[in-house]
Design an enzyme around this catalytic site. Structure first.
Site, PDB file in Angstrom:
ATOM      1  N   HIS A 188       0.786  -0.984  -0.205  1.00 34.04           N
ATOM      2  CA  HIS A 188       0.617  -0.176   0.219  1.00 34.04           C
ATOM      3  C   HIS A 188       0.935   1.606   0.431  1.00 34.04           C
ATOM      4  O   HIS A 188       1.240   1.409   0.878  1.00 34.04           O
ATOM      5  CB  HIS A 188      -0.820  -0.103   1.003  1.00 34.04           C
ATOM      6  CG  HIS A 188      -1.760  -1.289   0.902  1.00 34.04           C
ATOM      7  ND1 HIS A 188      -2.017  -1.791   2.056  1.00 34.04           N
ATOM      8  CD2 HIS A 188      -2.665  -1.773  -0.249  1.00 34.04           C
ATOM      9  CE1 HIS A 188      -2.833  -2.770   2.493  1.00 34.04           C
ATOM     10  NE2 HIS A 188      -3.419  -2.607   0.704  1.00 34.04           N
ATOM     11  N   HIS A 225       3.042  -3.886   5.817  1.00 36.05           N
ATOM     12  CA  HIS A 225       2.153  -2.977   6.026  1.00 36.05           C
ATOM     13  C   HIS A 225       2.304  -2.583   6.833  1.00 36.05           C
ATOM     14  O   HIS A 225       3.472  -2.533   8.129  1.00 36.05           O
ATOM     15  CB  HIS A 225      -0.066  -4.271   5.795  1.00 36.05           C
ATOM     16  CG  HIS A 225       0.695  -4.894   4.713  1.00 36.05           C
ATOM     17  ND1 HIS A 225      -0.661  -4.522   3.632  1.00 36.05           N
ATOM     18  CD2 HIS A 225       0.921  -6.324   3.982  1.00 36.05           C
ATOM     19  CE1 HIS A 225      -0.204  -5.450   2.445  1.00 36.05           C
ATOM     20  NE2 HIS A 225       0.638  -6.137   2.676  1.00 36.05           N
ATOM     21  N   GLU A 243       2.123  -6.640  10.086  1.00 33.58           N
ATOM     22  CA  GLU A 243       1.832  -5.111   9.687  1.00 33.58           C
ATOM     23  C   GLU A 243       2.546  -4.577  10.868  1.00 33.58           C
ATOM     24  O   GLU A 243       2.823  -4.885  12.435  1.00 33.58           O
ATOM     25  CB  GLU A 243       0.628  -4.543  10.781  1.00 33.58           C
ATOM     26  CG  GLU A 243      -0.813  -6.138  10.201  1.00 33.58           C
ATOM     27  CD  GLU A 243      -1.028  -5.243   8.749  1.00 33.58           C
ATOM     28  OE1 GLU A 243      -0.535  -3.360   9.318  1.00 33.58           O
ATOM     29  OE2 GLU A 243      -1.728  -5.312   7.826  1.00 33.58           O
TER      30      GLU A 243
END
Length: 555
Positions: A88, A204, A325
């Site tokens: 992203h 991420h 994450e």
């Protein structure tokens, strides 16, 4: 003479300074041009152990750069692993950590024994940015970002230039997925076809947890919401969605995890990373309502994602990918980067070592003495399978224990071998158990025998080999336990393809949704000669016609 010496020293000093001028620090994020310049220079300096290549281009024609690191001189049976950052665009912490990891590994190869061994025994591929277009649109965000108003460019910077979420763009193994594949997604898919990756990390931001497959499940999101609403009795659909996504960890008894056949290994890898991290293992999440036991979570249990990259890696290619994450802030100020680097360096190094856990080997033909490409391998009691490379290689990450390894190859008899993965001390580096398998070629069928037990016939196809194979039973009573032989270890001395061919190896998986007992029986039957199948059909026809005329006691 003194003047000449002084000039030479000055020139050497300038040259040395210029050779390290492109080194990166933790004082900024690096845009596409800066990243490209850095990667070109550092791989040029360490050209003996690194190389720079592109797996494709983004929508806006930016290269998807990958740095390959290894000091291995012979790549046969050396595992390939990869790390992918910046999926992203507005989550660039993983991008910067990957850039620093490249620099760290190259500079410490000659200084650190652990790094030296890792590079001698592993091929490491590092893709700092899968979404370079999205990053160029993004900006640092206030921290923490939870509960705050999203910036105006949030959607565009998260997605690729065509406004698609790249972590929801891969083919799904569970549900129909009609979203158009993006250039970045296609590049990853082709990359997986060309290199037999054993392990992978997807980096991420926005939380602090190690997420393991599956992200998707057979149950749709609406089915899960319906189950949730049966307990909560929420009338407003938006309130129901909010309760699901914000408090999903509180409803474990309602929403089940979606687990892979290798769930024990995935949990181990995720927990090992979280445990090595300074704070991730505490499981505190990034807000008071979110808790992750041991700092890990099953993807679908947390929130379902259709078309995720980690599911695609595992279902289609057997690559053990987990999603990290790495920071509560998606795009924190650069002043946070060094702290994130210190938190993740040790876990990253420990994770990379796990590519040597379990078993590896080469599948060979006894008749030719050469490796068998595309042989199908499975671990009994695990509903998945994987294939050998063009060089006959395979790798399988397994935890300590005893397993049965089944091998099928065209033109060869099926073989099952007993494999033991020994236990090691926690302080020891993992070591692969070598299990090379020699396959017996299928011989011509000579006779067909049948047995009648009063209810159905069982046909045995007898060949020149030492034992009979039970091909089919008219009324099947389940799968026969295969004969298990001790694993055979052989010395591979056949011709090996060059490095480029090695990188073209394909470990393509069948989607989980296509596996069935019928498919298993079909795969098992491929080893039977065509003449055997013809003989079987003739004998079935004769039996159907004559069996009513033959007294049972004569059969």
């Amino acid at each position: 003479m003194r003047y000449f010496t002084a000039i030479m020293l000055l020139f050497a000093t300038i040259s040395n300074a210029s050779s390290v001028s492109y080194r990166i620090r933790f004082d900024k994020y690096h845009n596409y041009m800066e990243m490209t310049d850095y990667l070109e220079n550092i791989t040029k300096e360490f050209s003996n152990i690194s190389s720079l290549y592109s797996i494709g281009k983004s929508v806006q024609n930016r290269e998807l750069w990958v740095v390959k690191l290894t000091t291995a001189t012979d790549l046969l049976s050396v595992p390939n692993i990869k790390i992918v950052g910046n999926i992203h665009g507005n989550e660039p912490v993983g991008r910067e950590i990957t850039l620093h990891l490249i620099q760290y590994l190259l500079e410490n190869n000659s200084k650190n024994k652990v790094i030296n061994k890792l590079l001698r025994t592993t091929v490491i591929h590092l893709l700092p940015s899968m979404n370079p277009d999205g990053f160029e649109f993004s900006k640092p965000q206030p921290c923490p970002s939870s509960g705050m108003t999203l910036p105006a460019n949030f959607t565009r910077s998260r997605l690729n230039a065509n406004t698609f979420d790249l972590n929801r763009n891969f083919p799904s193994g569970f549900n129909p997925h009609t979203v158009p594949l993006q250039p970045e997604t296609k590049a990853i898919m082709e990359w997986l076809k060309s290199i037999p990756f054993v392990m992978s990390l997807g980096l991420h931001g926005g939380a602090l947890v190690a997420n393991y497959p599956y992200d998707d499940s057979v149950d749709s999101n609406l089915d899960k919401l319906q189950k949730l609403n049966e307990t909560l009795q929420i009338d407003n659909i938006m309130d129901l969605y909010l309760a699901y996504y914000m408090n999903v960890s509180n409803f474990d008894s309602i929403i089940n995890p979606s687990l892979t056949p290798d769930d024990d290994v995935f949990r181990f890898l995720a927990k090992l990373y979280a445990k090595s991290h300074r704070t991730m293992h505490l499981g505190q999440g990034c807000d008071e309502d979110t808790k992750f036991k041991d700092g890990i979570t099953n993807g679908a249990l947390w929130y379902p994602v259709k078309g995720s990259m980690q599911d695609y890696n595992y279902i289609w290619h057997g690559c053990m990918e987990i999603t990290l994450e790495m920071s509560c802030c998606k795009y924190p100020p650069a002043s946070f980067l060094e702290s994130h680097w210190n938190d993740n360096l040790k876990p990253l190094l420990i994770w990379m070592q796990q590519s040597h856990r379990g078993i590896k080997g080469i599948i060979m033909s006894k008749s030719t003495g050469k490796p068998i490409p595309n042989a199908t391998i499975s671990i009994l009691d695990r509903q998945n399978q994987f294939n050998t490379t063009k060089n006959g290689e395979y790798w399988k990450i397994l935890l300590p224990g005893v397993y049965k390894l089944r091998v099928n190859a065209a033109g060869h008899n099926e073989k099952t071998v007993r494999v033991e993965v020994p236990r090691t001390d926690d302080s020891e580096e993992p070591r692969s158990t070598l299990v090379n398998v020699v396959m017996e070629p299928t011989t011509a069928t000579t006779t067909v025998k049948s047995a009648f037990d009063g209810q159905h016939y069982t046909y045995y196809w007898m060949s020149n080999s030492a034992s009979a194979t039970d091909l089919t039973t008219v009324a099947a009573n389940g799968e026969q336990e295969p004969n298990v032989a001790d694993s055979e270890t052989v010395v591979y001395d056949g011709d090996r393809a060059d490095d480029q061919q090695h990188q073209d190896d394909d470990l393509r998986f069948l989607p989980v949704s296509t596996w069935s007992g019928a498919a298993d029986r079909f795969c098992a039957s491929r080893r039977v000669a065509v003449t055997s199948v013809i003989a079987y059909l003739i004998s079935r026809l004769v039996t159907t016609i004559l069996s009513p005329l033959i007294p049972l006691h004569l059969s």
